[in-house]
Structure formats: structure tokens, C-alpha cells
Scaffold this active site. Structure first.
Site, PDB file in Angstrom:
ATOM      1  N   ASP A 143       0.729  -1.191  -0.024  1.00  7.37           N
ATOM      2  CA  ASP A 143       0.117  -0.096  -0.033  1.00  7.37           C
ATOM      3  C   ASP A 143       0.905   1.369  -0.127  1.00  7.37           C
ATOM      4  O   ASP A 143       2.013   1.104   0.306  1.00  7.37           O
ATOM      5  CB  ASP A 143      -0.797  -0.064   1.048  1.00  7.37           C
ATOM      6  CG  ASP A 143      -1.806  -1.264   1.235  1.00  7.37           C
ATOM      7  OD1 ASP A 143      -2.073  -1.659   0.233  1.00  7.37           O
ATOM      8  OD2 ASP A 143      -2.555  -1.369   2.265  1.00  7.37           O
ATOM      9  N   GLU A 244      -7.792  -3.906  -3.383  1.00  9.61           N
ATOM     10  CA  GLU A 244      -6.770  -3.352  -2.517  1.00  9.61           C
ATOM     11  C   GLU A 244      -7.189  -1.951  -2.079  1.00  9.61           C
ATOM     12  O   GLU A 244      -7.704  -1.009  -2.808  1.00  9.61           O
ATOM     13  CB  GLU A 244      -5.499  -3.249  -3.418  1.00  9.61           C
ATOM     14  CG  GLU A 244      -4.616  -4.444  -3.327  1.00  9.61           C
ATOM     15  CD  GLU A 244      -3.617  -4.489  -2.101  1.00  9.61           C
ATOM     16  OE1 GLU A 244      -4.279  -3.822  -0.953  1.00  9.61           O
ATOM     17  OE2 GLU A 244      -3.052  -5.334  -2.130  1.00  9.61           O
ATOM     18  N   THR A 245      -6.688  -1.718  -0.974  1.00 12.01           N
ATOM     19  CA  THR A 245      -7.160  -0.557  -0.248  1.00 12.01           C
ATOM     20  C   THR A 245      -6.040  -0.389   0.739  1.00 12.01           C
ATOM     21  O   THR A 245      -4.985  -1.305   1.222  1.00 12.01           O
ATOM     22  CB  THR A 245      -8.390  -0.722   0.542  1.00 12.01           C
ATOM     23  OG1 THR A 245      -8.864   0.544   0.895  1.00 12.01           O
ATOM     24  CG2 THR A 245      -8.399  -1.501   1.643  1.00 12.01           C
ATOM     25  N   ASN A 247      -4.478  -0.430   3.857  1.00  9.71           N
ATOM     26  CA  ASN A 247      -4.584  -0.979   5.282  1.00  9.71           C
ATOM     27  C   ASN A 247      -3.125  -1.671   5.725  1.00  9.71           C
ATOM     28  O   ASN A 247      -3.206  -2.217   6.909  1.00  9.71           O
ATOM     29  CB  ASN A 247      -5.562  -2.172   5.327  1.00  9.71           C
ATOM     30  CG  ASN A 247      -5.428  -3.020   3.989  1.00  9.71           C
ATOM     31  OD1 ASN A 247      -4.383  -3.320   3.679  1.00  9.71           O
ATOM     32  ND2 ASN A 247      -6.558  -4.048   3.792  1.00  9.71           N
ATOM     33  N   ASP A 271      -6.630  -7.822  -2.234  1.00 14.57           N
ATOM     34  CA  ASP A 271      -6.044  -7.054  -1.023  1.00 14.57           C
ATOM     35  C   ASP A 271      -4.643  -8.054  -0.610  1.00 14.57           C
ATOM     36  O   ASP A 271      -5.212  -9.234  -0.154  1.00 14.57           O
ATOM     37  CB  ASP A 271      -6.771  -6.634  -0.070  1.00 14.57           C
ATOM     38  CG  ASP A 271      -6.083  -5.592   0.684  1.00 14.57           C
ATOM     39  OD1 ASP A 271      -4.950  -5.784   1.328  1.00 14.57           O
ATOM     40  OD2 ASP A 271      -6.361  -4.175   0.577  1.00 14.57           O
ATOM     41  N   ASP A 387     -21.151   0.300  -3.726  1.00 15.57           N
ATOM     42  CA  ASP A 387     -20.964   1.285  -2.813  1.00 15.57           C
ATOM     43  C   ASP A 387     -21.531   2.815  -3.285  1.00 15.57           C
ATOM     44  O   ASP A 387     -20.870   3.125  -4.457  1.00 15.57           O
ATOM     45  CB  ASP A 387     -19.795   1.676  -2.062  1.00 15.57           C
ATOM     46  CG  ASP A 387     -19.755   2.466  -1.139  1.00 15.57           C
ATOM     47  OD1 ASP A 387     -20.202   2.233   0.170  1.00 15.57           O
ATOM     48  OD2 ASP A 387     -18.812   3.495  -1.191  1.00 15.57           O
ATOM     49  N   GLU A 427     -26.227   0.107  -3.408  1.00 11.39           N
ATOM     50  CA  GLU A 427     -26.357   0.990  -2.228  1.00 11.39           C
ATOM     51  C   GLU A 427     -27.098   2.059  -3.028  1.00 11.39           C
ATOM     52  O   GLU A 427     -26.468   2.904  -3.602  1.00 11.39           O
ATOM     53  CB  GLU A 427     -25.089   1.144  -1.272  1.00 11.39           C
ATOM     54  CG  GLU A 427     -25.477   2.175  -0.156  1.00 11.39           C
ATOM     55  CD  GLU A 427     -24.255   2.585   0.419  1.00 11.39           C
ATOM     56  OE1 GLU A 427     -24.366   2.730   1.746  1.00 11.39           O
ATOM     57  OE2 GLU A 427     -23.236   2.867  -0.034  1.00 11.39           O
ATOM     58  N   ASP A 502     -22.690  -0.596   8.475  1.00 20.30           N
ATOM     59  CA  ASP A 502     -22.516   0.635   8.835  1.00 20.30           C
ATOM     60  C   ASP A 502     -23.650   1.358   9.670  1.00 20.30           C
ATOM     61  O   ASP A 502     -24.124   2.354   9.310  1.00 20.30           O
ATOM     62  CB  ASP A 502     -22.100   1.684   7.548  1.00 20.30           C
ATOM     63  CG  ASP A 502     -23.283   1.646   6.633  1.00 20.30           C
ATOM     64  OD1 ASP A 502     -23.942   0.595   6.555  1.00 20.30           O
ATOM     65  OD2 ASP A 502     -23.459   2.385   5.806  1.00 20.30           O
TER      66      ASP A 502
END
Ligand code: CA
Length: 726
Positions: A143, A244-245, A247, A271, A387, A427, A502
Site C-alpha cells: 500500500d 486493494e485498499t 490497510n 488485497d 457502494d 446501495e 455501517d
């Protein structure tokens, strides 16, 4: 929902049916004797690829200029392996020049030679000091921020950062072999039968002592839960983001971690942190094996995807047009990948969480389609949850947001065309103006039904405070035809839910009057979170709290539509009132399978309730119920008419569903919901000559079988009743 880390920050598609998939053949492709690099940039005047023999802390082995194809704006180079000087894994990144930073042969890393401005009138943000991650890389090395490089500002443009070279620290693409293995046979669960289980992949097993320690929190560990999830009765697991984010710093700082992962760095790469095999290619192999394990268990795998903004982040300061992170998309082609303000000087933000991804741009849209195709056709993922999905219905390419569900060129309609039969779940809201679109998605799309959530919650928790008519409830229980039927959609396009990641857990929804996010670490603090949860502590009565949770899960599982539950709700998982735990990568936030007797009892209830739903096809109609199939009844047994439905003083409703048309083992189902605080007498329809009703569920007791001989059933206050007739 999203997160901002340090200002937050493919592919031979050999199994694709459509010729439109990755038509530009972007990415890095390994041939027998060479690697071909292809990257899109409409505004670049020069692009070079840097090749590395290691992920970080080394200089490039070679830098090779790419050639531009004028017709497509694709930059490419085919590099013979013999000339690379790299024997093992090949890591790579791009450097790009354009009108705002012109190419100067005397430029060296960290110099300002050729600099004109951080941003120009067209929105270009080229900066050769920033090594850029290939948007089509299938894995990334690490990352942007790591435990060795916690300072994300090295990636920034602007006067304080623009000369900092990122070649040694930046995430790099990894050249991988193209997959040649087709996906195994997928589960064939029909859409109306789906039951979705939403869970964060790491949290599913990271505290589970039944999983080998080396596999906890990983794809390999999650695969080992397939049997448990199958036994629970769900049909599809839906993982919070796996693309991938940022973290890699979570372990170093678990209290301000990016746990949920709603800020994507790269849309192809699984990820790496979630893989027990962290070697190049390891995450891809391990994810693929996990999906295969779920498929072998008969379970589908859905993944939450975040195409409304990226992990590259937003302006460092709202009044500063110069300082933005340049990690990938923005440094390669800012006006293509991001929706910009009309003066092209800033990102336009209608998602509420960062600069909008430019979903209406054909090339940016290609990236959405191509990466989803990779996850579907090559990695084996069966469905996707999007999202803040209204951003994908934007028709505006510059300086504005305009949602149009009918416009064929939107990402929403293109995805519906490209992925027929693949669950695409929206969403259906975001934060900005014009983004609340519940019920207003194109044909083919499923939607999170926030109205189901809110109205059922209000009926349970806000008696005398909020007005909820039995007519409103009936509409929600029957699949929300008012929201979905008009454009040919079906009840199962309504994804019903009581809670999601959430918000409150199911247990907390009935235990807390308001959010409790300022708890000390490790239970908090967590900023944000909804202030209006329609929650209630049931006056502090613990038995009533448990009963309310039984009611919530029962109404979810007895309604037409696709039920979605959240991981741990089957055993009354609590976050002690934290309703926005995005930032906590801690044991508190991971599922704890060491259960109390009360939790085990609720788990048994959940399992039995789900099994009942699965066994009774009348509860999951493929189409909306006809007036002959479903009858709404008043407690006195008479037909519920408009006057009864609309009178807000009525809080009890019953209904029968004819099992015959659904080949249901029950000839008839009788369901009743008493939202009133006191008991209500329900006069039962005649079971017919020689027949009797059998009680299956009374939530004041639980799943409880009993033959009913009387003509009246007294249902205690705040309870749900189910009877069957053979
Ligand atoms: Ca990561």
C-alpha cells in the site's frame, strides 16, 4: 461508506464473452519472451515504465519510454525479458509528463525540470517525480503507506511535496502470468432464493480459535468457514471490499485503521493483507481457492465494490487546488478518471467521501467493466454490491451531477447489459444532492431497501413516536412493489435488511437508544455514524431486547425479497453501541465465536428460522404475489381494507399465503405481526375440514411447534406468529 487514510489515499480476459471487455488490452502481459505494457493517457506527452527487481527501497533496473497510439491514446512497449536484467518477479510503475509538466531530457528524479504548474486549465496533474501504479495491475506490491513509510504526503503534489520522488516507496504493479484456468461450476441458487450474509473478510476468522493461527483473517481462513455458513442456511457470502485498499498500517495503528476498506487503490488486485501467502501471485491464488471452496459448499461469493471514488483521496485542503495525491489514476489522466469542477481545477465530490470517480467517461467506465469482468470471469466472484451506487448513474462528465436511470450510456445501464444474470446490488443513495435514488435504479439492478429497514425498525422501536401504518408494513413484507415493480423488476431485487455493516448490530439495535461511538479504545472512538437509528433499548428489559431481535430477524426472513443479514447477527454480536466501527481493526470488531448460552440459543433460532424460509418457497416468490396468492387480514379475521391499512392507530396485521402455486410443503401459511405493546387476539381462518393449524414460530417463545385447536390465537405484545397448514 468511506474512509480517508493519509488523505486517503490486469489482464488477459480470456473467459469474457464480450468483445468489449478490455478492448484496449491494458495492463502488463507476460509473453513467452517479453512483457507488453499498455496504459491509457489522453493528455500525456510522454510516458515511461520503470522496472524494479524488488517492491521498495531499490532504484529501478530500467526505464523504458512507451509509444503512443494516436487513435486510442494507449501508450505501450514490449520489452524482451532478455533485456530486463530481472530474473524473478517484475515490479513496475509509470512516470508521465504532460502540458503542466513538460518533458525535459535533463530531468532527474526529484528535480523540477520541465515543471509548469501542478494543474493546468485542462485538469492535467502530471508530475514525473511520482511513480504511478498501473490502474490495470492485477496485484500491487504494497500500500502507499507502510509501517516503514507512514508519511503519505510523499505522494502529494503542490509546493511542499512536488519534488519528492516516490520511486523507492510507491506501490508497484506486479507482472503476473495470465490465468488459464476456468472457474469451476458455480452454485445455481435461483435469485429469489438467495440469503446474503455480509461480513468483513478479516473479521470473519481473525478471532476464531477453530481456524489455524496462520490462516486467521485471510482468504484461506474464510474458506474454512464455508461449512459453518452453509449450516447457517445462507446462500451467498458478501464480503466488504476485497480490492486493494490502504490497510498496511492497520497493525501499527489499529485504532485509526482502515478496517472496512471503502477506498480502493486498485480495482483488479485482491488485497494482499488478506492473504496468508503474501508472495507475488499469492493473493490471487488464495482468493481463487477461497471462492472455489465456497462454490464447492454450494455458496456464492459476492464482493462489495467501490467505484464512486478512489483511495487516491481528495484535496489536502479545500482551498488548495495544487496539493493532491498522485498515486495512480490522477497522475496518469486526471480528467478521464475523475469528475472535475467546470474549471478543471478541483475534484467534484458528490459521493461525500472524496472526488467522484468519472463514471460517465467511456474510458473510466471501461475500467469498471474490465475489472468487474476480471473478478467475475477469472477470479470467480458471483455478484457485486456497489457502494454509493447513484454515482454510477451520473450522466454528467464535468462540474455537475445528474442521475438518469434511463440513459443507456451510464455505468449502471452498461453494467446491466454486460453482466446479465449476475447480481448487481446497489446501495441506492450517496451523500450529495440528487443521490437518494431508492427504487429508481434501472431494470436488472438489485437495491438495498432502506425503506424496509426504516419502517420495520420504526414499527418495532418507535411506537407512538413515528407513524407506521399496517399498509406500509404490508407493502414492505410483500416485496416493496411500489419501489421495484414499475420497470419489470421482481421482489428479489429488493434486498431487505434490518442492519448492515455501517450501523448498529442487530443486538445493539434493540439495546441502545442512541449511538455510543466515543467509547475508549478498543471499542472506539469512532467518528461519524448515523444519529438517527430508529433504535430503542426496550425500556431496559433484557428479555424484551432478545425478543425484539427475534422479531427483527423473523420479519426479515418472512418477507418477500432478498434477506441480507450481517455477520455475527446470528449470535447477537454486539459492538456496545458503536454504529460506525470502520476504524477499528481490533478483536472487539472481529467476530467472536466463543458464545454464551444465550448467544448459542439465538444462533439456533436463526438457523431454524432460515431453514424454515428455505423450506417454504411461498416466502420467496419469483414474482410479486397476486391477490389470489396473498390475503391481508385484520386481527378479527376479516379482510384488511384500505381504511384498516391507512389508520395509524392499527398495529397488528396478519396474512395468509397459498402454498399451492409455489409447491410449498405447507398448503397455507398464516403469519401475524403484533407491533402493539399489549397482546392481540388473532381470529384464525378455518383450517378446513379435518385440518389443523400448526404453530411454527411465536417470537415471544421462539421456534416452537404446536398444534393449534382453538379459533383464536392470543399473540403477546410485540411478537410475530407463523402457522402452517398441511
Ligand atoms: Ca492493502
Amino acid at each position: 461508506m468511506a474512509f480517508r487514510a493519509f488523505v486517503t489515499v490486469a489482464t488477459l480476459l480470456s473467459f469474457s464473452a464480450s468483445a468489449e471487455i478490455n478492448r484496449l488490452k491494458l495492463g502488463a502481459h507476460l509473453g513467452a519472451n517479453s512483457v507488453t505494457f499498455r496504459v491509457y493517457s489522453s493528455g500525456a506527452t510522454r510516458v515511461e515504465v520503470d522496472l524494479f527487481a524488488a517492491a521498495a527501497a531499490v532504484n529501478e533496473v530500467a526505464r523504458i519510454p512507451l509509444d503512443r497510439d494516436a487513435a486510442t491514446s494507449v501508450w505501450s512497449a514490449t520489452v524482451p525479458l532478455s533485456q530486463l536484467g530481472i530474473r524473478g518477479t517484475i515490479y513496475y510503475g509509470y512516470r508521465a509528463w504532460g502540458p503542466n509538466w513538460t518533458f525535459d531530457p535533463a530531468w532527474t528524479k526529484g528535480s523540477g525540470r520541465g515543471f509548469v504548474s501542478d494543474v493546468d486549465s485542462a485538469g492535467n496533474r502530471f508530475n514525473p517525480n511520482k511513480l504511478l501504479l498501473d490502474p490495470y495491475a492485477r496485484e500491487i506490491s504494497h500500500d502507499p503507506a507502510t509501517k516503514d513509510n507512514r508519511d503519505g504526503s510523499v505522494y502529494a503534489s503542490g509546493p511542499d511535496h512536488r519534488l519528492l520522488d516516490t520511486g523507492n516507496v510507491a506501490p508497484k504493479g506486479i507482472v503476473l502470468q495470465d490465468s488459464t484456468t476456468p472457474v469451476e461450476a458455480r452454485p445455481t441458487t435461483p435469485p429469489q432464493e438467495e440469503i446474503v450474509y455480509e461480513v468483513q473478510l478479516r473479521g470473519l476468522t481473525n478471532s476464531d480459535s477453530s481456524i489455524p493461527a496462520t490462516a486467521r483473517g485471510t482468504y484461506r481462513g474464510a474458506a474454512l468457514k464455508a461449512g459453518y455458513l452453509k449450516s447457517l442456511g445462507i446462500t451467498a457470502v458478501e464480503f466488504l471490499p476485497l480490492q486493494e485498499t490502504q490497510n498496511d498500517t492497520n497493525d501499527a495503528d489499529p485504532r485509526s485503521a482502515n478496517y472496512w476498506g471503502y477506498a480502493t487503490l486498485n480495482y483488479f488486485a485482491p488485497d494482499r493483507r488478506f492473504s496468508s501467502d503474501k508472495s507475488p501471485g499469492g493473493p490471487t491464488r488464495e482468493l481463487r481457492k477461497m471462492v472455489a471452496a465456497f462454490h464447492a459448499a454450494g455458496l456464492k461469493v459476492f464482493v462489495d465494490v467501490v467505484y464512486n471514488h478512489t483511495g487516491e483521496g481528495y484535496a489536502y485542503h479545500s482551498d488548495d487546488k495544487n496539493t493532491y495525491n498522485l498515486i495512480s489514476f490522477r497522475g496518469l489522466d486526471n480528467p478521464t478518471y475523475y469528475l472535475l469542477t467546470s474549471d478543471h481545477q478541483s475534484s467534484f465530490d458528490n459521493s461525500g467521501v472524496g472526488g467522484d470517480y468519472n463514471t460517465a467517461n467511456p474510458v473510466a467506465q471501461d475500467l469498471i467493466v474490465d475489472s468487474l469482468d476480471y473478478w467475475h470471469a477469472t477470479l470467480g466472484i458471483d455478484g457485486f454490491r456497489f457502494d454509493l451506487a447513484p454515482v454510477l448513474g451520473n450522466t454528467c462528465t464535468e462540474g455537475c451531477f445528474h442521475y438518469d436511470k434511463l440513459a443507456p450510456a451510464t455505468a449502471l445501464n452498461r453494467l446491466a447489459r454486460e453482466f446479465p444474470g449476475v447480481p448487481l446490488i446497489a446501495e441506492p443513495w450517496a451523500i450529495g444532492d440528487g443521490t437518494f435514488q431508492l427504487g429508481n435504479f434501472p431494470a436488472g439492478w438489485w437495491e438495498w431497501n432502506g425503506s424496509f429497514r426504516d419502517k420495520v425498525r420504526q414499527s418495532q422501536n418507535k411506537l407512538g413516536v413515528e407513524t407506521v401504518t399496517t399498509g406500509e408494513l404490508a407493502t414492505r413484507f410483500a416485496g416493496s412493489a411500489d419501489l421495484f415493480q414499475a420497470n419489470g423488476r421482481k421482489p428479489w431485487h429488493s434486498v431487505n435488511f434490518m442492519v448492515a455493516h455501517d450501523g448498529f448490530t442487530l443486538a445493539d439495535l434493540y439495546h441502545f437508544n442512541s449511538k455510543n461511538n466515543n467509547q475508549p479504545f478498543p471499542k472506539g472512538p469512532s467518528d461519524g455514524g448515523n444519529d438517527n437509528n430508529e433504535s430503542w433499548d426496550q425500556s431496559g428489559s433484557h428479555p424484551d431486547q432478545i425478543k425484539a431481535a427475534r422479531n427483527g430477524l423473523a420479519l426479515l426472513m418472512l418477507s418477500a425479497g432478498t434477506p441480507m443479514m450481517t455477520g455475527g447477527d446470528e449470535f447477537l454480536r454486539s459492538l456496545n453501541g458503536n454504529n460506525n466501527s470502520y476504524n477499528l481493526d481490533t478483536p472487539f470488531n472481529w467476530l467472536n465465536f466463543t458464545l454464551t448460552a444465550e448467544q448459542r440459543a439465538f444462533q439456533g433460532y436463526a438457523r431454524a428460522l432460515i431453514a424454515f424460509r428455505r423450506a417454504h418457497a411461498a416466502l420467496w416468490p419469483a414474482d410479486f404475489y397476486s391477490a389470489e396468492q396473498l390475503h391481508w387480514l385484520k386481527p378479527d379475521g376479516g379482510a384488511a381494507d384500505g381504511a384498516y391499512f391507512d389508520n395509524a392507530d392499527n398495529h397488528a396485521i396478519a396474512w395468509t399465503i397459498d402454498g399451492g402455486p409455489f409447491h410449498d410443503p405447507a398448503g397455507m401459511l398464516y403469519l401475524a405481526y403484533n407491533a402493539w405493546s399489549g397482546p392481540v387476539d388473532f381470529t384464525l381462518p378455518s383450517a378446513g375440514a379435518g385440518k389443523l393449524w400448526t404453530r411454527v414460530l411465536d417470537t415471544s417463545i421462539g421456534m416452537s411447534s404446536k398444534t393449534i385447536t382453538g379459533a383464536v390465537y392470543t399473540l403477546p405484545g410485540r411478537a410475530v406468529l407463523v402457522l402452517t397448514k398441511k
